[in-house]
Design an enzyme around this catalytic site. Sequence first.
Site, PDB file in Angstrom:
ATOM      1  N   MET A 128       0.813  -1.101  -0.035  1.00 33.27           N
ATOM      2  CA  MET A 128      -0.249   0.138  -0.078  1.00 33.27           C
ATOM      3  C   MET A 128       0.715   1.322   0.020  1.00 33.27           C
ATOM      4  O   MET A 128       1.366   1.447   1.056  1.00 33.27           O
ATOM      5  CB  MET A 128      -0.997   0.116   1.280  1.00 33.27           C
ATOM      6  CG  MET A 128      -2.087  -1.133   1.448  1.00 33.27           C
ATOM      7  SD  MET A 128      -2.917  -1.322   2.738  1.00 33.27           S
ATOM      8  CE  MET A 128      -1.722  -2.013   3.830  1.00 33.27           C
ATOM      9  N   VAL A 129       0.947   1.972  -1.086  1.00 33.91           N
ATOM     10  CA  VAL A 129       1.666   3.360  -0.997  1.00 33.91           C
ATOM     11  C   VAL A 129       1.315   4.175   0.008  1.00 33.91           C
ATOM     12  O   VAL A 129       0.038   4.398   0.287  1.00 33.91           O
ATOM     13  CB  VAL A 129       1.176   4.034  -2.359  1.00 33.91           C
ATOM     14  CG1 VAL A 129       2.078   5.182  -2.463  1.00 33.91           C
ATOM     15  CG2 VAL A 129       1.586   3.270  -3.475  1.00 33.91           C
ATOM     16  N   GLY A 156      -8.425  -9.077  -2.660  1.00 29.25           N
ATOM     17  CA  GLY A 156      -9.618  -8.175  -2.941  1.00 29.25           C
ATOM     18  C   GLY A 156     -10.919  -8.652  -1.916  1.00 29.25           C
ATOM     19  O   GLY A 156     -11.531  -9.781  -1.855  1.00 29.25           O
ATOM     20  N   ASP A 157     -11.416  -7.569  -1.388  1.00 27.97           N
ATOM     21  CA  ASP A 157     -12.345  -7.654  -0.269  1.00 27.97           C
ATOM     22  C   ASP A 157     -12.395  -8.426   0.879  1.00 27.97           C
ATOM     23  O   ASP A 157     -13.453  -9.161   1.221  1.00 27.97           O
ATOM     24  CB  ASP A 157     -13.864  -7.990  -0.994  1.00 27.97           C
ATOM     25  CG  ASP A 157     -14.340  -6.552  -1.849  1.00 27.97           C
ATOM     26  OD1 ASP A 157     -14.004  -5.651  -1.609  1.00 27.97           O
ATOM     27  OD2 ASP A 157     -15.462  -6.650  -2.663  1.00 27.97           O
ATOM     28  N   GLN A 210       8.027  -4.882  -3.434  1.00 24.56           N
ATOM     29  CA  GLN A 210       7.295  -4.619  -4.532  1.00 24.56           C
ATOM     30  C   GLN A 210       7.918  -3.714  -5.303  1.00 24.56           C
ATOM     31  O   GLN A 210       7.891  -2.411  -4.965  1.00 24.56           O
ATOM     32  CB  GLN A 210       5.831  -4.383  -4.313  1.00 24.56           C
ATOM     33  CG  GLN A 210       5.090  -4.546  -5.743  1.00 24.56           C
ATOM     34  CD  GLN A 210       3.528  -4.325  -5.693  1.00 24.56           C
ATOM     35  OE1 GLN A 210       3.167  -3.207  -5.347  1.00 24.56           O
ATOM     36  NE2 GLN A 210       2.563  -5.412  -5.960  1.00 24.56           N
ATOM     37  N   CYS A 232      -1.515  -2.257 -10.602  1.00 25.27           N
ATOM     38  CA  CYS A 232      -1.928  -0.939 -10.328  1.00 25.27           C
ATOM     39  C   CYS A 232      -2.747  -0.170 -11.619  1.00 25.27           C
ATOM     40  O   CYS A 232      -2.234  -0.315 -12.712  1.00 25.27           O
ATOM     41  CB  CYS A 232      -0.545  -0.090 -10.317  1.00 25.27           C
ATOM     42  SG  CYS A 232      -0.895   1.565  -9.444  1.00 25.27           S
ATOM     43  N   ALA A 250      -5.597  -5.346   1.989  1.00 20.64           N
ATOM     44  CA  ALA A 250      -5.189  -3.819   2.274  1.00 20.64           C
ATOM     45  C   ALA A 250      -6.111  -2.999   3.153  1.00 20.64           C
ATOM     46  O   ALA A 250      -5.713  -2.927   4.138  1.00 20.64           O
ATOM     47  CB  ALA A 250      -5.177  -3.322   0.665  1.00 20.64           C
ATOM     48  N   ARG A 251      -7.379  -2.763   2.259  1.00 20.91           N
ATOM     49  CA  ARG A 251      -8.308  -1.769   3.244  1.00 20.91           C
ATOM     50  C   ARG A 251      -8.713  -2.521   4.563  1.00 20.91           C
ATOM     51  O   ARG A 251      -8.959  -1.820   5.445  1.00 20.91           O
ATOM     52  CB  ARG A 251      -9.291  -1.541   2.368  1.00 20.91           C
ATOM     53  CG  ARG A 251      -8.859  -0.709   1.192  1.00 20.91           C
ATOM     54  CD  ARG A 251     -10.042  -0.270   0.549  1.00 20.91           C
ATOM     55  NE  ARG A 251     -10.792  -1.483  -0.548  1.00 20.91           N
ATOM     56  CZ  ARG A 251     -11.794  -1.416  -1.185  1.00 20.91           C
ATOM     57  NH1 ARG A 251     -12.480  -0.233  -1.098  1.00 20.91           N
ATOM     58  NH2 ARG A 251     -12.041  -2.364  -1.874  1.00 20.91           N
TER      59      ARG A 251
END
Length: 565
Positions: free
Chosen positions: A26-27, A209-210, A79, A108, A232-233
């Site tokens: 995550m940037v 994802g999710d 990464q 990305c 991530a989130r």
Amino acid sequence: MKTFNANTNVMEMFETGNVLKICAPMVRYSKLAFRSLVRKYNCDICFTPMIVAADFMRSEKARDSEFTTSKGDRPLIVQFAANDAQTLADAACVVAPFSDGVDLNCGCPQRWAMSSGYGACLINKPELVNDMVRTVKNQVDNPNYSVSIKIRIHNDIRKTVDLCQKAESAGVSWITVHGRTAQERHQPVHYEAIKTIKDSVNIPVIANGDIKFLRDVEATHKLTGVDGVMSARGLLANPAMFAGYEDTPLQCIWDWVDLAIEHGTPFTCFHQHLIYMLERVTSQPERKVFNSLYSTSAVIDYLQKTYGTEQDYTTYENSSFTGHLIIMTLQWTAVALFLYAEMGTLLILCIPFISPKRWRSIFHLRIWSYVSRFWNKVFLTMIIILIVLFLDAVREVRKYSAKDVGTNAKLQPNMYDHLHMKLFRAQRNLYISGFAVFLWLVMKRVITMISQLASMSDTTAALQAQADGANQAAKKYMEDNERLKQSLMEGKGDQATAEGMELLREEVKKLKDELKASDETLTKSHSEADVMKKQMEGLAREYDRLLKEHQELQNREHAGDKKSD
């Protein structure tokens, strides 16, 4: 949980049979301090933020800024975003002594990345991807060093399968699949596409994802058969997610504070992580106050005053931050729901086309006869609870209305709004509890009045039936008297006259007895009606007295608030 160290071969981790839990690149966010945090809560592998390989090799300052690690920061995957095989290989050789693998970003979707030949545009260049994978494998002097790719899927899944199979033949260690296309952002994840890819290759596949809760890990594994999941989130909102917490525990909050301070994390990053962590468990006014804080010291002060110190947590080792935060909110939510239930019950009881007699028949149902055994105890218990909550709300209002508290809040930036929010909540709780007590008393009186009205209705109906019976009897006797008179006038001889007179006497006596009984019944009914009328008048006076006391209580409280202001 199995632990891994700097000598761990990442590929051996996939052989344990467990679904690996991975922190996504995550940037700005998946830096050393945050990686250290999630590792404390069962995260198996961590990725660095995406690093542009060309910039990394061009500038020593960029290398020092973009890549930081420590001895405990393993297993670690770095990464890179790259569009040239040799540049990627050079960057991999630089970080290889301090990491366990490199990952090529092929997913990305941001415009700047794709316009520079990075990210998701690479899924349409399988030959370039294969060349970069081979070059890194050939030039990194470590046979256990992994080389992976992170991709998005094509609209035509056959192209994605072809890309993955070619990457496998080029020697890629594993593939992470974000189950959306480059054009999709928040659409549902295509799990069937991930499963198709997993079934088409013989190397480990990671699903991305999710993934927002621990239960999503097992669900995704069952749907796709992947070897690991990447979040991530979900980890931003709850870094302890992989440890099974539904929301961020209080200990995790303080762990982040300690780690951020230890690693010298800039305030913007430190603050933003806390905003993500608190988002699920704070109200909008609280978020507004917290988001406006401007320094690390102000944030720590806010956390201590709002949720307690880190030492307080040791007293409640197994309690979650969410439970600590919302216990009072749940308490007053329950009181508010009880208040709404009272209001709904009173509205139903006051429906005009349901008579008191019908209500009494409802109250005579078996379930109500069972409840009535405990009614008085329940009534008194609720009165005591509501009065205690009312007094607690009064204490809170006085506490946050005190002049010295307001003065101190003005001296501390961003705390004045927080104080007013607390005062507003205390006042709201005061009104809720006070009105709940009032309606609870009113509801009991209304039920009593309905029962008494039903009894009066039954008594009136009985009196009417008796009066109708007496009228019918009198009418019958009058008819019999007329027939007797007619018989006497038409009768011949002394014998008929004597018999008629005797029959007339008996009927008159019987009529007198019936009239006397009816008179006694009417007198008794009138007496009962007078008693019921007096009781109703007493109840009405009691209701007026309660209403006046409640109004005086509210006026006193308003007067107290004004004086405090």
